[in-house]
Design a protein around this motif. Structure first.
Motif, PDB file in Angstrom:
ATOM      1  N   ALA A  95     -50.129 -42.221  -6.847  1.00  0.00           N
ATOM      2  CA  ALA A  95     -51.056 -41.867  -7.927  1.00  0.00           C
ATOM      3  C   ALA A  95     -50.296 -41.338  -9.132  1.00  0.00           C
ATOM      4  CB  ALA A  95     -52.065 -40.837  -7.432  1.00  0.00           C
ATOM      5  N   TRP A  96     -49.286 -40.514  -8.888  1.00  0.00           N
ATOM      6  CA  TRP A  96     -48.515 -39.926  -9.996  1.00  0.00           C
ATOM      7  C   TRP A  96     -47.877 -41.033 -10.841  1.00  0.00           C
ATOM      8  CZ3 TRP A  96     -44.316 -39.439 -12.904  1.00  0.00           C
ATOM      9  CH2 TRP A  96     -44.103 -38.251 -13.601  1.00  0.00           C
ATOM     10  N   PHE A  97     -47.138 -41.931 -10.217  1.00  0.00           N
ATOM     11  CA  PHE A  97     -46.425 -42.962 -10.970  1.00  0.00           C
ATOM     12  C   PHE A  97     -47.365 -44.047 -11.490  1.00  0.00           C
ATOM     13  CE2 PHE A  97     -42.915 -41.042  -8.595  1.00  0.00           C
ATOM     14  CZ  PHE A  97     -42.007 -40.853  -9.625  1.00  0.00           C
ATOM     15  N   GLY A 356     -51.567 -30.163 -12.418  1.00  0.00           N
ATOM     16  CA  GLY A 356     -52.006 -30.297 -11.040  1.00  0.00           C
ATOM     17  C   GLY A 356     -52.585 -31.652 -10.748  1.00  0.00           C
ATOM     18  N   LEU A 357     -51.994 -32.362  -9.803  1.00  0.00           N
ATOM     19  CA  LEU A 357     -52.480 -33.693  -9.460  1.00  0.00           C
ATOM     20  C   LEU A 357     -53.620 -33.626  -8.458  1.00  0.00           C
ATOM     21  CD1 LEU A 357     -52.086 -36.729  -9.847  1.00  0.00           C
ATOM     22  CD2 LEU A 357     -50.421 -36.676  -7.982  1.00  0.00           C
ATOM     23  N   SER A 358     -53.485 -32.782  -7.438  1.00  0.00           N
ATOM     24  CA  SER A 358     -54.467 -32.713  -6.359  1.00  0.00           C
ATOM     25  C   SER A 358     -55.073 -31.322  -6.284  1.00  0.00           C
ATOM     26  CB  SER A 358     -53.794 -33.047  -5.021  1.00  0.00           C
ATOM     27  OG  SER A 358     -54.582 -32.639  -3.916  1.00  0.00           O
ATOM     28  N   ASP A 359     -56.312 -31.246  -5.809  1.00  0.00           N
ATOM     29  CA  ASP A 359     -56.954 -29.946  -5.605  1.00  0.00           C
ATOM     30  C   ASP A 359     -56.248 -29.120  -4.536  1.00  0.00           C
ATOM     31  OD1 ASP A 359     -58.884 -30.317  -7.515  1.00  0.00           O
ATOM     32  OD2 ASP A 359     -60.510 -30.779  -6.121  1.00  0.00           O
ATOM     33  N   ARG A 360     -55.522 -29.762  -3.641  1.00  0.00           N
ATOM     34  CA  ARG A 360     -54.812 -29.005  -2.614  1.00  0.00           C
ATOM     35  C   ARG A 360     -53.680 -28.206  -3.274  1.00  0.00           C
ATOM     36  NH1 ARG A 360     -51.570 -31.580   2.527  1.00  0.00           N
ATOM     37  NH2 ARG A 360     -53.619 -32.496   3.023  1.00  0.00           N
ATOM     38  N   GLY A 361     -53.762 -26.898  -3.175  1.00  0.00           N
ATOM     39  CA  GLY A 361     -52.720 -26.056  -3.727  1.00  0.00           C
ATOM     40  C   GLY A 361     -52.845 -25.765  -5.210  1.00  0.00           C
TER      41      GLY A 361
END
Length: 442
Positions: A95-97, A356-361
């Motif tokens: 997802a990031w790239f 922040g990419l993901s809600d986790r963390g």
């Protein structure tokens, strides 16, 4: 061959507010012998955006290191957990790239060097190299900050050496880390949140004590001059969340003191609601008067409930559960598009980093990620992908050179590849308007 430039993807009309982000290229394409290639089919495709579309890479450090520094040990249950995390992290990486081209990696002193003399240099350098190998620009964050400090540094401050010894160690830390990362990380948030630094009271720390003695301007001089001493070509940011006139006054004092700032960093954690176009453009107009590039360094937009307006310090909002909601996700997607369009419409803005990419963390456990905690994309991620790799991107397009070997196309500033006759050539669109370029196939 028509003289018209290629239209944007799917026939969309270019956004006139982004004309300064686009160029019309007139490329004379030549073969290896230098002769123009007339009447040839040419595939033109974009390979890089000049604008820095960023997202933090904290969650991908373990994956980049091949889990060599894994905290899970070797028992069976731990290995199974590590494997699940590896699969999850790979989804995050994909997802990031799929969208971004710049990352920020964490150099918070307290977590980077929790034990004095044992910094996490190698895993952070490997992570930076991993991103660079995949075409991303890497920024380190931050070199000087009063938060996330090592406990041992406060012991130094309260010991016989006092703040003088803290200053010596901080200077050494800047030189060491900038030098160790030079050539891989050449962009740094040199110092973070200086407006509040000398008067910070949430927790006792050595850097606030030092800043109280030295003052804001001299703390900034320390960070910038020590970093530049070991990497003269580094891009150094002054970064802050305080968008009041206090930050403007500080910038003016720094410039009057002869300290060179490369980039102004503006934070926009919008946990209490989207700023809107009017506020954002007003901030940009105020800070662009210094004629310095602007990076939006830390942006968050929520896909759940908005934090109450009466909260002054965002860290004070502690809740047991803060879920993402369908309504919030649709709102976040709309606000993301509006925010990105607004930033790109202003010529001073060179970069935008989503925090922040993901809600986790996520910071404060807020539903601010572009992916849900399970790694599935929210509408906001899809919206950004459609903008950055759709509307603002030239996908492979087949054109034809004219009788003089010229091919014309229009696109966002950045890098492009031209493929014809079994060879390829690279060109860069470095400034807006009409560009006349030469390219030779290799």
């Amino acid at each position: 061959m028509s003289s018209l430039f290629t239209p944007p993807a799917e026939g969309r009309t270019p956004d006139p507010s982004l004309a300064h982000r686009r160029a019309d290229a007139v490329v004379t394409l030549r073969g290896a012998d230098g002769a123009p290639l007339a009447s040839r089919d040419v595939v033109v495709q974009q390979t890089r955006h000049a604008f820095l579309f960023g997202c933090i890479g904290f969650d991908l450090v373990d994956l980049a290191n091949g889990y060599e520094t894994s905290r899970y040990g070797s028992d069976h249950l731990a290995e199974a957990k590590a494997e699940r995390d590896r699969e999850y992290d790979q989804r995050l990486a994909d997802a990031w790239f799929g969208v971004f081209n710049q990352t920020t990696l964490p150099f918070y002193w307290g977590s980077f060097e929790p034990e004095r003399g044992k910094p996490a240099t190698e895993p952070l350098r490997r992570a930076a190299e991993w991103f660079v190998e995949r075409g991303a620009v890497v920024k380190g964050h931050p070199l000087v900050w009063h938060t996330v400090q090592p406990r041992w540094l406060l012991d130094v401050a309260t010991g016989p050496g006092g703040v003088d010894e803290v200053e010596r160690l901080q200077r050494e830390r800047v030189r060491r880390d900038v030098g160790d990362m030079a050539g891989v990380i050449d962009t740094w948030d040199a110092i973070n949140e200086v407006v509040i630094m000398p008067v910070f009271t949430a927790e006792d720390n050595a850097i606030t004590r030092l800043a109280h003695v030295k003052g804001r301007v001299e703390m900034i001089r320390l960070a910038f001059e020590e970093a530049r001493a070991v990497n003269p070509s580094a891009t150094l940011l002054l970064n802050d969340f305080d968008m009041s006139t206090a930050y403007e006054c500080l910038i003016e004092a720094v410039l009057e003191a002869g300290i060179r700032i490369d980039v102004l960093g503006l934070q926009s954690h919008m946990h209490q609601g989207y700023w809107g176009e009017e506020k954002t453009l007003g901030i940009l107009e105020r800070f662009s008067r210094y004629n310095l590039p602007i990076h939006f360094t830390e942006t968050t937009l929520l896909s759940g409930d908005i934090m109450p307006a009466h909260i002054e310090d965002l860290n004070d909002w502690q809740v047991d559960s803060w879920p993402s909601t369908p309504e919030g996700e649709e709102r976040q997607a709309d606000e993301l598009e509006r925010h990105y369009r607004t930033l790109l419409s202003h010529p001073s803005v060179e970069a935008m980093t989503y925090w922040g990419l993901s809600d986790r963390g996520m910071w404060l456990n807020a539903p601010g990620g572009l992916l849900r905690a399970d790694g599935s994309p929210k509408p906001g991620y899809s919206r950004l992908h459609d903008l950055i790799k759709g509307e603002w991107w030239l996908s492979p397009t087949t054109l034809r050179t004219d009788a003089s070997g010229t091919v014309r196309f229009s696109g966002f500033l950045g890098d492009y590849e031209l493929v014809a006759d079994g060879g390829s050539a690279a060109v860069s669109l470095g400034s807006p308007g009409r560009l006349e370029l030469d390219a030779t196939l290799a």
